[in-house]
Design a protein around this motif. Sequence first.
Motif, PDB file in Angstrom:
ATOM      1  N   PHE A 229       0.830  -1.198   0.000  1.00  9.80           N
ATOM      2  CA  PHE A 229       0.000   0.000   0.000  1.00  9.80           C
ATOM      3  C   PHE A 229       0.872   1.259   0.000  1.00  9.80           C
ATOM      4  CE2 PHE A 229      -2.416   3.273   2.389  1.00  9.80           C
ATOM      5  CZ  PHE A 229      -3.474   3.434   1.500  1.00  9.80           C
ATOM      6  N   ARG A 230       1.894   1.301   0.847  1.00  4.58           N
ATOM      7  CA  ARG A 230       2.777   2.469   0.901  1.00  4.58           C
ATOM      8  C   ARG A 230       3.488   2.662  -0.445  1.00  4.58           C
ATOM      9  NH1 ARG A 230       0.921   5.533   4.945  1.00  4.58           N
ATOM     10  NH2 ARG A 230       0.963   4.451   6.974  1.00  4.58           N
ATOM     11  N   ARG A 231       3.910   1.542  -1.035  1.00  4.52           N
ATOM     12  CA  ARG A 231       4.553   1.640  -2.352  1.00  4.52           C
ATOM     13  C   ARG A 231       3.590   2.219  -3.386  1.00  4.52           C
ATOM     14  NH1 ARG A 231       3.765  -1.511  -6.265  1.00  4.52           N
ATOM     15  NH2 ARG A 231       2.964  -3.183  -4.912  1.00  4.52           N
ATOM     16  N   ALA A 232       2.327   1.771  -3.362  1.00  7.31           N
ATOM     17  CA  ALA A 232       1.327   2.259  -4.308  1.00  7.31           C
ATOM     18  C   ALA A 232       1.060   3.750  -4.111  1.00  7.31           C
ATOM     19  CB  ALA A 232       0.032   1.464  -4.162  1.00  7.31           C
ATOM     20  N   ILE A 233       1.067   4.197  -2.840  1.00  5.86           N
ATOM     21  CA  ILE A 233       0.880   5.621  -2.554  1.00  5.86           C
ATOM     22  C   ILE A 233       2.003   6.436  -3.191  1.00  5.86           C
ATOM     23  CG2 ILE A 233       0.973   7.361  -0.716  1.00  5.86           C
ATOM     24  CD1 ILE A 233      -1.659   6.086  -0.673  1.00  5.86           C
ATOM     25  N   GLY A 234       3.228   5.984  -3.010  1.00  3.93           N
ATOM     26  CA  GLY A 234       4.373   6.694  -3.578  1.00  3.93           C
ATOM     27  C   GLY A 234       4.338   6.727  -5.096  1.00  3.93           C
ATOM     28  N   GLN A 235       3.991   5.582  -5.721  1.00  2.87           N
ATOM     29  CA  GLN A 235       3.910   5.530  -7.177  1.00  2.87           C
ATOM     30  C   GLN A 235       2.820   6.457  -7.697  1.00  2.87           C
ATOM     31  OE1 GLN A 235       3.371   1.276  -7.753  1.00  2.87           O
ATOM     32  NE2 GLN A 235       5.449   1.093  -8.583  1.00  2.87           N
ATOM     33  N   THR A 236       1.676   6.460  -7.015  1.00  2.87           N
ATOM     34  CA  THR A 236       0.555   7.298  -7.441  1.00  2.87           C
ATOM     35  C   THR A 236       0.928   8.776  -7.355  1.00  2.87           C
ATOM     36  OG1 THR A 236      -1.034   5.641  -6.703  1.00  2.87           O
ATOM     37  CG2 THR A 236      -1.858   7.870  -7.021  1.00  2.87           C
ATOM     38  N   ALA A 237       1.573   9.179  -6.261  1.00  2.00           N
ATOM     39  CA  ALA A 237       1.986  10.572  -6.107  1.00  2.00           C
ATOM     40  C   ALA A 237       2.967  10.972  -7.209  1.00  2.00           C
ATOM     41  CB  ALA A 237       2.611  10.791  -4.730  1.00  2.00           C
ATOM     42  N   ALA A 238       3.895  10.101  -7.544  1.00  5.88           N
ATOM     43  CA  ALA A 238       4.873  10.398  -8.596  1.00  5.88           C
ATOM     44  C   ALA A 238       4.186  10.518  -9.959  1.00  5.88           C
ATOM     45  CB  ALA A 238       5.945   9.308  -8.636  1.00  5.88           C
ATOM     46  N   GLN A 239       3.214   9.634 -10.223  1.00  5.82           N
ATOM     47  CA  GLN A 239       2.483   9.697 -11.492  1.00  5.82           C
ATOM     48  C   GLN A 239       1.706  11.002 -11.609  1.00  5.82           C
ATOM     49  OE1 GLN A 239       0.129   6.179 -11.142  1.00  5.82           O
ATOM     50  NE2 GLN A 239       1.807   4.780 -11.714  1.00  5.82           N
TER      51      GLN A 239
END
Length: 758
Positions: A229-239
Amino acid sequence: MTAKRQDLLNMLCDLSDLSALVTGSENIENFLQRTVLLVSGHLETPVCSIYLYDETADELVLKATVGLNPEAVDRVRMGSGQGLVGTVMASSQPVCEGHASQSPRFRYFPETDELLYESFLAVPIRKGVVKIGVLVVQHTEPDYFDTTDITALKATAAQLAAVLENARLLMDLQRMCSIPEKLACNQSFIKGQRAAGGFAFGRARVWGKSHVRLIAGPDTSESGDMADFRRAIGQTAAQLDALQRRCAERLPESASLIFAAHFMMLKDPKFIDRMVEKIESGSPATRAVRDVAGQYIQLFTDSPHPYIREKVSDIEDLAGRLMSNLVPLADDQNGNSGGKVVIARELYPSELLKLAAESVAGIVLANGGVTSHVAIISRSLKIPMVVVQCPELMHLDEGTPVLIDGDVGNVFVDPDKTVIDRYDARNQARRQVPVAAEPQPAGPTRTLDGTRIHLLANINLLAELPLAGQMGAAGIGLYRTEFPFLIRPSFPSETEQYLVYRKVVESMTGKPVVFRTLDIGGEKTLSYADAETEPNPELGLRSIRFTLAYRDIFEQQVRAILRAAAGSRTPAIMFPLISSVDDFRKARQVVTDCLDQLRAEGLEHHDHPAIGMMVELPAVVESMAEFAAEADFFAIGTNDFVQYMLGVDRSNKRVADYYRPEHPSVLRALNRVVRVAIEHKKPISICGEMAHDETMIPFLLGIGMRRLSIDPQFMPAVRTCITGLTIDACQAYAGELLAAGSVSAVREILSRQPNLAA
């Protein structure tokens, strides 16, 4: 009785027993085909066709033919009033042409192979007030049909009406029943309406389906822990950050607001922390995202406020991005639109910008309608867009290859290699030809006899400014200030507006710039304004009425314009939809008050802008002398002027044929307005579609118009048109048009295409 008349009588007798024709047919299509064969045989015509009316799309569809290319069946579609067949439907009167291809109403469909047939006869098929379709016969011999044929074909259509009404009903039921299963348009080719030119080929992404599918329910077992979940949050913010940067590059007006709601939700404890709590309690990450997003979606959907309901798409988009980063799909069906052809029911301007940021290939709107501002943004961003009346496209499988031709409005679903190769060849040929948008002469545009005509640019978005300069625009005759409002999720502040307007002024390097104040309402609605739904928005609280009602918004905009114009020599402020001298004075007083405020605050600004108004309402025509004593300049907005003069909603397909810029009352009113402005030595320009219509430009020059404000893309063609005209010839031509007392008489004069160079 002649043999021909006897044959026609026999045909009527044969058709009187239609029950045998129906019962002997294998299906509806076979019945229609047998009918056209029968009529063709009795009238001794090589072509007979039946067009049925699709009420949902407000289009006529070719359903059966003998003589034309059979592959054209179901492919040829035209709106009421379009072409000769559409004219029959719109007027409910027969049309008989001895030389069809020479008629100004003729519209050629390459799919039909009909250019061989000169004689054309068509009659409407109606049952009472119900529109059913059009019955057409054609012949290679010119002037083949006479009054006997017209009478016989009308009688035939009357006898066919009841049966064809049932046939159309059954076909509609078949279409409706098949919608849930698959694409019910039942064709790989769909004829639509062009909204933004260009060509696109890519895999389909069904807008609102990709992300909704991800968050609606699990396709596989739930998965993901806290680390995922934390990884997905970071990826989403970068996108989102990358998308925002690309969006700001293409549309500076958007600033950092397009994805603001997404960023805020990523940082909102009530949103993200609820997901964290569920994961800590043992829920898989995917289920936590679905559950929390679903709660917010339901809460927002139930809100009585339109601007809150609109935020549902933001939640779906953000949750979908989180899900796609939690459960990446190998086939890239996770909602990313890069290189895709997006299929959507409708799009908000902000959603269109998100797609632009993702480098979408093209867009198909599958609900049969497009608001002008969405089309304008799409054209400005050079994203091909086609509008079709085919809601079933929303059931298209994700990833289906789709090709769209935005130049003519064609959509190909899963096209074969031949179609793809044909379009590839066309595009390669285009790339080898010098682009029409090469720099144009910067000098003045003059008629053949030396009269100067000022070609000014209409500007919607900052992205269009370079093209205006490239095309040699003499200035900006209309900057539509509503677009920075339309593409944002909230009202832009004075400072944000100032930054946009300053770029407009700086781009013109001393050339005149006319800022039209906020023109919203009607089809250009701001969901975040949370305004009440009006029964007739075109006649409601729109344009200057809105800004006078919300003076704080009006003052912020005027202050931003005045500050942005500091140091400019020729800025101008123009008010839309003025109906009385009283309204003009109230609006002008706002400018005066803002000038006083800026002086008191010591802020740099322009101290003496020209203040003018749009001429859009019939009420202005009779009061032009009074307006000319008050206003510094005028601009005629022909789109609204025609709409209000004739009482026609030009976006309503059912009455679109009544929208006639060539109506005698419109032409005479334009002449009166221009004459009064000239008498009072007040500059007057014209904008709207009429300003770049090459058939109307001679009339406009003839009545004294010397300023045309047009979209930059039309400047080369308009300049070429003007340089081939003389004012004396245009004046004589305008006099002839003004003397015509009917629409048909005006059209007849326009169709002559006289030599106006002498």
